[in-house]
Structure formats: C-alpha cells, structure tokens
Design an enzyme around this catalytic site. Structure first.
Site, PDB file in Angstrom:
ATOM      1  N   ASP A 118       0.863  -1.190   0.000  1.00 53.82           N
ATOM      2  CA  ASP A 118       0.000   0.000   0.000  1.00 53.82           C
ATOM      3  C   ASP A 118       0.899   1.239   0.000  1.00 53.82           C
ATOM      4  O   ASP A 118       2.128   1.128  -0.101  1.00 53.82           O
ATOM      5  CB  ASP A 118      -0.970  -0.010   1.195  1.00 53.82           C
ATOM      6  CG  ASP A 118      -2.324   0.579   0.817  1.00 53.82           C
ATOM      7  OD1 ASP A 118      -2.353   1.733   0.356  1.00 53.82           O
ATOM      8  OD2 ASP A 118      -3.354  -0.119   0.962  1.00 53.82           O
ATOM      9  N   HIS A 126      -2.987   3.027  -4.752  1.00 55.52           N
ATOM     10  CA  HIS A 126      -2.340   2.637  -3.487  1.00 55.52           C
ATOM     11  C   HIS A 126      -0.928   2.101  -3.732  1.00 55.52           C
ATOM     12  O   HIS A 126      -0.521   1.101  -3.138  1.00 55.52           O
ATOM     13  CB  HIS A 126      -3.191   1.599  -2.753  1.00 55.52           C
ATOM     14  CG  HIS A 126      -4.430   2.185  -2.127  1.00 55.52           C
ATOM     15  ND1 HIS A 126      -4.377   3.105  -1.102  1.00 55.52           N
ATOM     16  CD2 HIS A 126      -5.748   1.987  -2.391  1.00 55.52           C
ATOM     17  CE1 HIS A 126      -5.614   3.439  -0.747  1.00 55.52           C
ATOM     18  NE2 HIS A 126      -6.468   2.791  -1.528  1.00 55.52           N
ATOM     19  N   GLU A 157      -9.936   2.527  -5.191  1.00 52.21           N
ATOM     20  CA  GLU A 157      -9.514   3.891  -4.899  1.00 52.21           C
ATOM     21  C   GLU A 157      -8.317   4.329  -5.752  1.00 52.21           C
ATOM     22  O   GLU A 157      -7.286   4.746  -5.217  1.00 52.21           O
ATOM     23  CB  GLU A 157      -9.174   4.007  -3.405  1.00 52.21           C
ATOM     24  CG  GLU A 157     -10.375   3.692  -2.517  1.00 52.21           C
ATOM     25  CD  GLU A 157     -10.079   3.775  -1.021  1.00 52.21           C
ATOM     26  OE1 GLU A 157     -10.941   4.261  -0.285  1.00 52.21           O
ATOM     27  OE2 GLU A 157      -8.984   3.342  -0.585  1.00 52.21           O
TER      28      GLU A 157
END
Ligand code: ACM
Length: 540
Positions: A191, A262, A341
């Site tokens: 991440d 990410h 995302e």
C-alpha cells in the site's frame, strides 16, 4: 423416598445443564444427545489416526499442551479412552468437502470427516467442548454433532502496510482464523505506506518501500508527525513459513498486491512506475511531514493518493515480474490485485495515457483502469490463477474471469453476481473491523460503527439476487485496515468478539442462527478468550 426424588431431580438438572452447556461457535448444523454421560479426556487418552491427520493431531496436542499442560500419545488402535480421526467414506453427500461428524460417548471420541480439513473442523468443535479451566481431567458431554459450513469462502483480512505485524504474530492471527473454522487469510501486503513482501528482482521495494520517515499522530489529519522511522517486511523465507503454517491449518493465504492505485511505496522505490517520475510525492498540506520531502516518498498519512502506476510496458513488466515471484510463494488459486480507490488525475494529465486511451479505443480513464486490470488478469490466467479485485474493478467493465470483493456496500457484489461473476462480500457496514464497535469508543478509530450485533445480523447473500444468481456468492470476509491499529493488543480488541460473530454468519445455516443464543454462547467464548490470553472488546 424424598432423597430418591431429590437425587432424580439433581440428575435431571445435571443432564439438562450439560445439554445447555454446549457453547460451540460457530453453531453446528445439528447437535443431539443420544446418550447421557461424559468422556473424560486426560493424558492417558490416546489418538488413533493415520498420518494424513497429522495437522489435526498437532493442533490438538499444541492446544492441550499450551492451555491444559498435557498432550496425547498416538496408538495404532484402542478399545477405549481414545479420540479417532477418520475420513473413510463420505459421511454426507459428497457435495461438502468440509462436512464432519463428532461422536462422543463415554469410551471414545470419533471424528469423521469428508476430508482432512473436515476432521480439523471436527477437532475445533471438540476443543470448544473442553472446560475453560485447566485440569488434568477434562470432562466432555456425550454428544453427536453433524456439521458442515454454509459458505466455501470464510475469510479474514489484515493490512500490514499501514502497520506492520511480525511473523510470529501473523501465525497467531492465523490460529485465530483456524479456531473459528475459517479458511482464508487475505494478506494485504502492499500500500502507500509500506511494501511488505521481499521481491528479489526489485530489492528497493522493501529496502526503500518498506520504511517511512514518520507517521501522523492521532486521527487524520493528525496533530503532528511522530518522526519515527517505521517499517518492516517479510522475507521470502518468512512468507513460505507463514504459508506452510496456514496450510497446516487448512487456511489458504491470498496475497494482495495493490494496483493501479495505493502504489506510493512501489513508486518511491522505482519512480519510473509513475506517470510523472520527476514530480515529488504530494501529500495533504494539513498533514505534518517528517524528513526530506523531495522526490518520491512513502506516504506518512492515510487516504487516497494521486500518484498511481502508469499503464506503461515498464509497469506491466514490473508487475508481471512481481507476480511471478508472488505466485512462487503463494499456491492459492486467487491472487488479489486490489483495484480500489485509484484516482484518475495523473492519467488525465498524462499525454501517454491519453494517447493510449485513443489507441486502444477506450472511452475514458475508467476503461483504462479496466484495460489495466484485464491485462493483469490475462497474465495471471495464463499461469492458472484467478484474480480477486475490490468492487471498483466493475467500473469500465469487469475482467472476464474476475471475482469481485464488494466493500462499498453490497451493490458491487449484486452487480457482479448478476453478471455471473463470483463474489466475496465485505461490505463496510457489517464486515469492517476497523470501525468502532461501541458509540462510546474512546480509542482512535477510522470511524463508522459496526457492533457485534450488526456483524451477527449479516447475511452475505443479498435479498436482491435471484435464486440462480445467489450461487455466485462464495462467502464473506472481515477486513482489518490498520491505520489506527498500531499494536497487537489493539488489533485483538478490534477483531474480538466480532470475528466470532462473523464465523457464525459464514458457517451456520440461516435458520439455525439465533442472536440470543449466540450471546449466551459468547459468555463461554469470552472465557476461552481469557484462556487464550487475548485482548477483546467487552473484557471485564
Ligand atoms: C478498501 O477499503 N479501500 C477496499
């Protein structure tokens, strides 16, 4: 006469209360008491089983040794005072590999399963029939249990990027999963705040990407930055050790390598992965930064960041190389490729991306993300693997063989199942164990409110699905994001007791679920938590 009646009443009370004291979580499909009495487990009890049952034998003996101070010998055969494990014939229809029976009378405990995993689950039920206080003699009520799980996918996730957890603790976490008859550990390894898996071909992923110069203090945007150099990673040898440990507990480890978003940690290590390699990493102005802020950096705060993988040949080659090493370490059918995302700002600004959109005849950046995921899927499919992605992979068109992990509510799961794609349900409102579990939570959490009752109430099969499409729901999973979970005590506080509720959601037939009875059994479960020496919400 009075004495006789009193004796009979006492006997009935004892027998009745024994029946009442069956406190197995998750609730078995059926349990009955065809004979009265008890089996007494002690160091003289022997195990009768063949070699294929070694994993169950080891787990049972480790558990007995750790919590009761003795372990059992094995024997080729025995006529009494034994526990046997067998998988001789299909004890139920052969449509449930994980089905078992547990048959206890005063002479023996017989566990029969449709597979070695099934007998392992039978053994887990046996552990929950043991008294919760250590003793050299452990009475167990005679019982007959016939049991099988409702769902094939019963998962727990852990984010080790935002905060890192040691190999020893990961093993403990895997034991928690096993103790709940769950079978999948979704390991979120990469991440923005840290890359945690050694990749031999790209050493900087861990030497650079595995460490950040500080972390915000408190809840986002934070009251400052602690300035503490923080990180860690798992070597390939350690990963193999974890996968082996999980396999011995019939748990599949599904690794997650996040893309295309990410990805700040990977970009900090290899800036060419970005659309703009020469631009410094942006971070929210309201968040305090520690150390040098020039060039590409690992993020020190939480959220979603614009600098994502560029869909270039360099990136695809990099990801294929990474995935090659990942596939060597993880034998799982599924590889989780993230997909959530991913802001599209960089791709909108990038002449390369705009040209690629034109060349490939794509409508927009969402279709570019779909192109990205589909390329990766195709690659993994050629290696015999399947992808799982967060529900954003629906945007711009689903990759043909993808499994969708529905997290922004249930809609993604419903859409995917209607498109005949397999689905794993992890909707935030029920399955996010980083949410507070009381309105009065006084430690910092990410927000949200997901009580034990809410988790228990969950049915992973949405009502909106037709009978035909319900079969695409493989199961569900508890997600544990660790922005505000920096140590194991907090981690345990966040997962217990919600993991116990989720295990019942995943195992027990809907018509056998009963919140009041679950709560009654939770009292014994909390005694077990004490035995296991773990922290949990609701500890008195
Ligand atoms: C997620 O919680 N971003 C999948």
């Amino acid at each position: 006469m009075k004495k006789k009646i009193a004796f009979i009443i006492c006997l009935l009370v004892v027998m009745y209360s024994n029946a009442q004291e069956i406190n197995i979580i998750p609730q078995p499909t059926t349990a009955s008491f065809p004979i009265k009495g008890e089996f007494v487990l002690s160091a003289s009890t022997v195990i009768v089983a063949n070699k294929s049952e070694q994993n169950s034998i080891n787990f049972l003996n480790d558990y007995l040794q750790k919590f009761y101070g003795f372990k059992l010998k094995t024997a080729v055969k025995a006529t009494n005072n034994f526990i046997s494990f067998t998988t001789p014939v299909f004890i139920r229809k052969p449509d449930n590999e994980e089905a078992y029976t547990l048959n206890i009378n005063s002479l023996s405990i017989k566990i029969q399963g449709n597979s070695n995993a099934a007998t392992f689950y039978g053994m887990q039920s046996l552990l929950q029939l043991l008294p919760v206080t250590a003793n050299s003699k452990l009475p167990i009520t005679c019982i007959f249990i016939e049991d099988a799980p409702r769902f094939a996918y019963r998962g727990m996730h852990l984010d080790v990027s935002r905060h890192f957890f040691s190999v020893d603790y990961i093993k403990k976490y895997i034991d928690f999963i096993a103790l709940h008859k769950m079978n999948t550990f979704h390991w979120h390894l990469t991440d923005d705040q840290g890359w945690r898996i050694e990749i031999k071909k790209y050493p900087k992923l861990t030497t650079v990407g595995g460490f950040r110069n500080g972390t915000i203090i408190g809840r986002y945007p934070g009251t400052g930055n602690d300035g503490i150099y923080y990180g860690g990673y798992y070597t390939q040898e350690q990963i193999k050790e974890v996968v082996k440990y999980a396999t011995e507990r019939f748990i599949t480890v599904v690794p997650e390598i996040e893309m295309p978003g990410h990805s700040s940690a990977a970009i900090a290590a290899y800036p060419q992965l970005s659309c703009f390699p020469d631009e410094a990493t942006k971070h929210p102005a309201k968040c305090a930064w520690s150390g040098d802020s020039t060039g590409k950096k690992i993020q020190q705060t939480w959220g979603v960041f614009e600098d994502v993988y560029a869909p270039t040949e360099y990136t695809f080659n990099f990801l294929q190389d990474v995935l090659n090493e990942v596939m060597q370490l993880f034998p799982s059918k599924y590889i989780h490729i993230g997909g959530d995302e991913c802001p599209k700002e960089s791709w909108k600004r990038s002449a390369f991306c705009q040209q690629l959109i034109k060349e490939k005849g794509l409508k927009d950046e969402h279709e570019l993300q779909s192109y990205f995921i589909q390329r990766i899927e195709k690659y993994l499919n050629t290696k015999g693997r399947q992808i799982i992605g967060w529900d954003e992979i629906l945007e711009g068109g689903l990759a043909p063989n993808a499994t969708v992990m529905s997290w922004r509510g249930e809609k993604g799961g419903i859409d995917a199942a209607q498109q005949k794609h397999t689905v794993i349900m992890t909707p935030g409102g029920w399955c996010y164990f980083d949410h507070a579990q009381t309105q009065k939570e006084d430690s910092v959490t990410i927000g949200g409110f997901t009580s034990l009752e809410k988790v228990y109430s969950y049915d992973p099969v949405p009502k909106e699905l037709s009978e035909e499409n319900k079969k695409y729901v493989l199961g569900a999973q508890g997600n544990v994001w660790t922005e505000y979970i920096g140590n194991t005590s907090k981690l345990e506080y966040m997962i217990f007791p919600r993991i116990s509720a989720l295990s019942e959601v995943l195992w027990t037939p809907v018509d056998k679920k009963n919140e009041a009875d679950f709560k009654r059994r939770m009292e014994a479960q909390m005694q077990r938590y004490k035995l296991w020496n773990i922290n949990y919400f609701g500890k008195k």
